[in-house]
Design an enzyme around this catalytic site. Structure first.
Site, mmCIF file in Angstrom:
data_model
loop_
_atom_site.group_PDB
_atom_site.id
_atom_site.type_symbol
_atom_site.label_atom_id
_atom_site.label_comp_id
_atom_site.label_asym_id
_atom_site.label_seq_id
_atom_site.Cartn_x
_atom_site.Cartn_y
_atom_site.Cartn_z
ATOM 1 N N LYS A 9 0.810 -1.223 0.000
ATOM 2 C CA LYS A 9 0.000 0.000 0.000
ATOM 3 C C LYS A 9 0.844 1.274 0.000
ATOM 4 C CE LYS A 9 -3.809 -2.534 0.521
ATOM 5 N NZ LYS A 9 -3.262 -3.886 0.332
ATOM 6 N N LYS A 55 -1.030 2.943 8.938
ATOM 7 C CA LYS A 55 -1.493 1.795 8.151
ATOM 8 C C LYS A 55 -0.341 0.854 7.819
ATOM 9 C CE LYS A 55 -5.245 4.177 5.688
ATOM 10 N NZ LYS A 55 -5.807 4.491 4.362
ATOM 11 N N GLY A 99 -8.589 -3.532 6.796
ATOM 12 C CA GLY A 99 -8.607 -2.864 8.087
ATOM 13 C C GLY A 99 -7.636 -3.418 9.113
ATOM 14 N N GLU A 137 -1.100 8.544 7.255
ATOM 15 C CA GLU A 137 -1.928 9.501 6.510
ATOM 16 C C GLU A 137 -2.754 10.327 7.485
ATOM 17 O OE1 GLU A 137 -2.971 6.876 2.464
ATOM 18 O OE2 GLU A 137 -4.464 7.127 4.022
ATOM 19 N N LYS A 166 -18.333 -5.120 3.721
ATOM 20 C CA LYS A 166 -19.394 -4.383 3.039
ATOM 21 C C LYS A 166 -20.711 -5.137 3.182
ATOM 22 C CE LYS A 166 -15.959 -2.640 -0.117
ATOM 23 N NZ LYS A 166 -15.123 -3.062 -1.241
ATOM 24 N N GLU A 223 -9.793 2.236 -5.215
ATOM 25 C CA GLU A 223 -10.621 2.700 -4.089
ATOM 26 C C GLU A 223 -10.258 4.119 -3.675
ATOM 27 O OE1 GLU A 223 -11.161 -1.423 -1.492
ATOM 28 O OE2 GLU A 223 -10.475 0.402 -0.521
ATOM 29 N N GLU A 231 -6.473 2.637 -2.070
ATOM 30 C CA GLU A 231 -5.804 1.405 -2.502
ATOM 31 C C GLU A 231 -6.360 0.849 -3.806
ATOM 32 O OE1 GLU A 231 -7.261 -1.935 0.530
ATOM 33 O OE2 GLU A 231 -6.545 -0.180 1.601
ATOM 34 N N ARG A 271 -8.240 -7.628 -8.191
ATOM 35 C CA ARG A 271 -9.077 -8.827 -8.360
ATOM 36 C C ARG A 271 -10.464 -8.410 -8.823
ATOM 37 N NH1 ARG A 271 -9.377 -7.396 -2.897
ATOM 38 N NH2 ARG A 271 -11.512 -6.926 -2.240
ATOM 39 N N VAL A 297 -16.547 -8.858 -5.012
ATOM 40 C CA VAL A 297 -17.908 -9.357 -4.763
ATOM 41 C C VAL A 297 -18.920 -8.456 -5.468
ATOM 42 C CG1 VAL A 297 -19.669 -9.717 -2.975
ATOM 43 C CG2 VAL A 297 -17.295 -10.384 -2.518
HETATM 44 C C1 MV4 Z 1 -8.656 5.654 5.904
HETATM 45 C C2 MV4 Z 1 -9.711 6.239 6.634
HETATM 46 C C3 MV4 Z 1 -9.621 7.566 6.955
HETATM 47 N N1 MV4 Z 1 -8.541 8.288 6.582
HETATM 48 N N2 MV4 Z 1 -7.611 6.412 5.550
HETATM 49 C C4 MV4 Z 1 -10.236 1.172 6.092
HETATM 50 C C5 MV4 Z 1 -9.772 -0.036 5.361
HETATM 51 C C6 MV4 Z 1 -8.806 0.410 4.354
HETATM 52 N N3 MV4 Z 1 -9.294 0.049 3.054
HETATM 53 C C7 MV4 Z 1 -8.689 1.894 4.495
HETATM 54 N N4 MV4 Z 1 -9.593 2.294 5.526
HETATM 55 C C8 MV4 Z 1 -9.692 3.585 5.904
HETATM 56 N N5 MV4 Z 1 -8.670 4.378 5.533
HETATM 57 C C9 MV4 Z 1 -7.557 7.677 5.887
HETATM 58 N N6 MV4 Z 1 -6.501 8.423 5.542
HETATM 59 C C10 MV4 Z 1 -10.786 5.436 6.986
HETATM 60 C C11 MV4 Z 1 -10.780 4.093 6.633
HETATM 61 C C12 MV4 Z 1 -11.930 3.364 7.046
HETATM 62 C C13 MV4 Z 1 -12.859 2.932 6.110
HETATM 63 C C14 MV4 Z 1 -12.660 3.113 4.767
HETATM 64 C C15 MV4 Z 1 -13.579 2.693 3.851
HETATM 65 C C16 MV4 Z 1 -14.720 2.060 4.301
HETATM 66 C C17 MV4 Z 1 -14.934 1.838 5.640
HETATM 67 C C18 MV4 Z 1 -14.003 2.259 6.563
HETATM 68 C C19 MV4 Z 1 -14.233 2.042 7.902
HETATM 69 C C20 MV4 Z 1 -13.300 2.471 8.805
HETATM 70 C C21 MV4 Z 1 -12.157 3.107 8.369
#
Ligand code: MV4
Length: 455
Positions: free
Chosen positions: A116, A158, A165, A200, A237, A275, A288, A292, A295
């Site tokens: 990432k 991260k 997560g 971040e 999701k 994303e 990110e 793939r 779903v």
């Molecule tokens: C974040 C964020 C807030 N700020 N990055 C969660 C999983 C991973 N794909 C990235 N995620 C997040 N990154 C920054 N800079 C909040 C989340 C996040 C989140 C993102 C998308 C959908 C649901 C989420 C639930 C909690 C946190």
């Protein structure tokens, strides 16, 4: 096109891939674990091969067993589906070494976006907006606190190898940053064997918006519009929709163009997802790339009319994209509800076992992708998704009404399912107005024992 393909997966996605293959005249070899001997997809494949015991590590994640099945089944290609080996660069490499086409991006691309921190660097290089943060990995406490002060609190730490997560910590001040830095590192090391982390700014109350992309080997990269996946619980999701009602036409164009730039920068071939987070002010930031099929690819299929699994097969077999960006037109609104065998009144505890009755809804605008049937026993060994209920209507309000109608028709007796929670989410004012964000489920549907507070 390939003559014969092996599907290295199970459940609804195995069935989905078999359907795409059949329509293209491609023969299928399905593999199964001992726990899946009664699975529906095995009756739909041309040939079936048992690859080992129930545990994922012994079967669907067992690279030697899958490659052996591919040799015995005499296939030209392997479709990994989602989960399991889908984003395993080593597996994709092994396939190539064995002269078997891996239906997905190149191993180098999988590895490049799977890290990432590296994906973030690629995004910056490609002029794709990212959340302010570190330039690359953060090596020690001192660097972490420097970056956090520059970026501004709150920040999120991260794991570079993270996903879903895991290995993430939010910090609102310096002491929690130092704690979180070490916690994220040790969690990442335990989970991924890699303790590299980056930082971040933490975007509060974001929406999760992702863009479907397709790339061929002749330099064509296009996008198929966005999906809004803001209804999530603990990084799972629950509901996805297309298009997103949180962005306007101008933002949609920018998002699509940014996703295409990102895919190009990653040398992306085949189907993938870029994303983004959308902040409450309307700014979007890359987070990110998912290397793939996902779903929720199905909502994009409904609004674009493109069969994404067929596209994956065509692209992997070396064909160029048969259409251009201007040919992609979306129509109407699609919603998907993930039907999981989980008990929403018991903290979404898995509820495997015998499905006594299974009567799927139908009628105008309804699609059900499920491997379930009456008399099927859901094994306890895998994820709890037992089907996807989708609707496609001209407008979002109509799609919501059709979904409520279809959820009401669905009869599943035996296991507890997420159907009751979907009915409540779809009736919630925040969802109806499309003002919900990724905190929605936590805010309204996390009371133990309840199906959510009123709307
Ligand atoms: C974040 C964020 C807030 N700020 N990055 C969660 C999983 C991973 N794909 C990235 N995620 C997040 N990154 C920054 N800079 C909040 C989340 C996040 C989140 C993102 C998308 C959908 C649901 C989420 C639930 C909690 C946190």
């Amino acid at each position: 096109m390939f003559g014969r393909v092996l599907i290295a997966n199970r459940g609804e996605i195995a069935q989905r891939i078999i359907r795409a293959c059949r329509e293209l005249g491609v023969e299928t070899v399905a593999v199964y674990s001992e726990a899946d001997a009664d699975a529906l997809y095995l009756r739909q494949a041309d040939e079936t091969i048992c690859i080992g015991p129930a545990a994922g590590g012994a079967s669907y994640l067992n690279i030697p067993a899958i490659i052996s099945a591919a040799e015995v089944g005499d296939v030209e290609a392997i479709h990994p589906g989602y989960g399991f080996l889908a984003e395993n660069a080593h597996f994709a490499e092994v396939c190539n070494e064995c002269r078997i086409h891996f239906i997905g991006p190149d191993p180098k691309t999988i590895a490049a976006v799977g890290n990432k921190a590296n994906a973030r660097a690629l995004a910056i290089e490609a002029d794709v907006p990212v959340v302010p943060g570190s330039d690359g990995p953060v090596a020690d406490e001192d660097q972490a606190s420097r970056v956090a002060r520059e970026t501004g609190y709150p920040v999120i730490i991260k794991a570079s190898s993270g996903g879903g997560g895991r290995g993430m910590r939010v910090a609102h001040n310096e002491p929690s940053l130092i704690n979180g830095f070490h916690a994220a590192r040790s969690e990442a090391l335990a989970a991924f064997g890699d303790d590299t982390v980056y930082i971040e700014h933490f975007v509060e109350n974001p929406r999760h918006i992702e863009v479907q992309i397709l790339g061929d080997r002749d330099g064509h990269v296009i996008h198929l519009g966005e999906r809004d996946c803001s209804v999530q619980r603990r990084h799972q999701k629950l509901i996805e929709e297309a298009p997103s009602h949180a962005i306007n036409a101008e933002q949609r164009l920018e998002l699509g163009a940014a996703a295409v730039r990102m895919a190009r920068a990653a040398g992306y071939h085949n189907a993938g997802t870029v994303e983004f987070l959308l902040d409450p002010g309307g700014a979007f930031y890359f987070i990110e790339v998912n290397a793939r099929i996902q779903v929720e690819h199905t909502v994009t299929e409904l609004v674009t009319g493109v069969d994404l699994i067929q596209q994956q097969l065509l692209l992997a077999s070396g064909e160029s994209l048969g259409f251009a960006q201007e040919d992609v037109v979306t129509r109407g609104h699609a919603i998907e509800c993930r039907i999981n065998a989980e008990d929403p009144t018991k903290n979404f505890q898995p509820s495997p076992g015998l499905v006594e009755t299974f009567v799927a809804p139908g009628g105008p605008g309804v699609r059900v992708d499920s491997h379930c049937y009456g008399g099927y026993r859901i094994p306890p060994n895998y994820d709890s998704m037992i089907g996807k209920l989708l609707v496609h209507r001209n407008t979002r309000p109509e799609a919501i009404r059709t979904m409520l109608r279809a959820l009401g028709e669905f009869v599943i007796e035996g296991p507890a399912t997420t159907i009751p929670i979907h009915r409540n989410v779809l009736a919630h004012t925040d969802f109806v107005r499309a003002t919900h964000d990724t905190g929605f489920m936590e805010r309204y549907f996390s009371q133990p024992g309840s199906l959510g507070v009123g709307s």
